[in-house]
Design a protein around this motif. Structure first.
Motif, short mmCIF file in Angstrom:
data_model
loop_
_atom_site.label_atom_id
_atom_site.label_comp_id
_atom_site.label_asym_id
_atom_site.label_seq_id
_atom_site.Cartn_x
_atom_site.Cartn_y
_atom_site.Cartn_z
N THR A 23 0.73 -1.03 -0.26
CA THR A 23 0.03 -0.08 0.10
C THR A 23 0.77 1.79 0.22
O THR A 23 0.50 2.56 -0.85
CB THR A 23 -1.06 -0.03 1.05
N GLN A 45 1.42 2.13 -3.29
CA GLN A 45 -0.28 2.42 -4.16
C GLN A 45 0.06 3.98 -3.94
O GLN A 45 -0.53 4.42 -5.17
CB GLN A 45 -1.09 1.75 -4.39
N ASN A 64 -13.31 7.43 -0.51
CA ASN A 64 -13.67 6.84 -2.31
C ASN A 64 -13.27 8.01 -3.43
O ASN A 64 -13.78 7.86 -4.15
CB ASN A 64 -15.09 6.05 -2.71
N PRO A 118 -12.10 5.14 -6.60
CA PRO A 118 -12.82 3.87 -6.55
C PRO A 118 -12.10 2.72 -6.94
O PRO A 118 -11.78 2.80 -7.37
CB PRO A 118 -13.58 4.06 -7.13
N HIS A 119 -11.83 1.89 -5.75
CA HIS A 119 -10.95 0.14 -6.46
C HIS A 119 -9.41 0.63 -6.51
O HIS A 119 -9.04 -0.30 -6.62
CB HIS A 119 -11.31 -0.12 -7.67
N ALA A 120 -9.35 1.98 -5.60
CA ALA A 120 -7.80 2.20 -6.63
C ALA A 120 -6.94 0.75 -5.02
O ALA A 120 -5.90 0.62 -5.19
CB ALA A 120 -7.61 3.48 -5.73
N SER A 146 -8.75 -1.67 -4.27
CA SER A 146 -8.76 -3.23 -3.74
C SER A 146 -8.12 -4.20 -4.05
O SER A 146 -7.08 -4.58 -4.18
CB SER A 146 -9.90 -3.45 -4.86
N SER A 147 -8.13 -5.33 -3.36
CA SER A 147 -7.69 -6.68 -3.11
C SER A 147 -7.55 -7.21 -4.89
O SER A 147 -8.66 -7.16 -5.24
CB SER A 147 -8.00 -7.50 -2.63
N SER A 148 -7.10 -7.49 -5.28
CA SER A 148 -6.20 -8.33 -6.78
C SER A 148 -6.98 -9.83 -6.67
O SER A 148 -7.43 -10.35 -7.39
CB SER A 148 -5.90 -7.85 -7.59
#
Length: 88
Positions: free
Chosen positions: A26, A29, A78, A81-83, A85-87
């Motif tokens: 993270t 990211q 948010n 959004p989805h920045a 998120s686990s893949s």
């Protein structure tokens, strides 16, 4: 000199700062996207971030504090959004 004069700093400084926790993944990211994040359960904390506030990014796995940052806007949930998120 009283406390108010002694502690005054010229310019527009925030009254306090915030530390955001990260792990190695993270942290990358956050730095790449230029946004700090917390789980939705911590929205009260995020919503108290104000533009101009001093922020710190702490990578807990390595026990390392990364740089000093300044919030360019107030905190919100948010933003991307989805920045984070686990893949898997």
């Amino acid at each position: 000199m009283d406390d108010e004069e002694q502690n005054s700093v010229p310019g527009n400084c925030p009254e306090y700062g915030a530390i955001f926790m990260s792990n190695d993944t993270t942290k990358g990211q956050c730095l790449r996207r230029k946004v700090f994040a917390l789980p939705s359960s911590q929205s009260h904390f995020v919503n108290n971030v104000k533009a101009g506030m001093i922020l710190f990014l702490y990578e807990f796995e390595r026990r390392k504090l990364h740089d000093v940052f300044q919030a360019c806007s107030g905190g919100a949930m948010n933003i991307l959004p989805h920045a984070f998120s686990s893949s898997g």
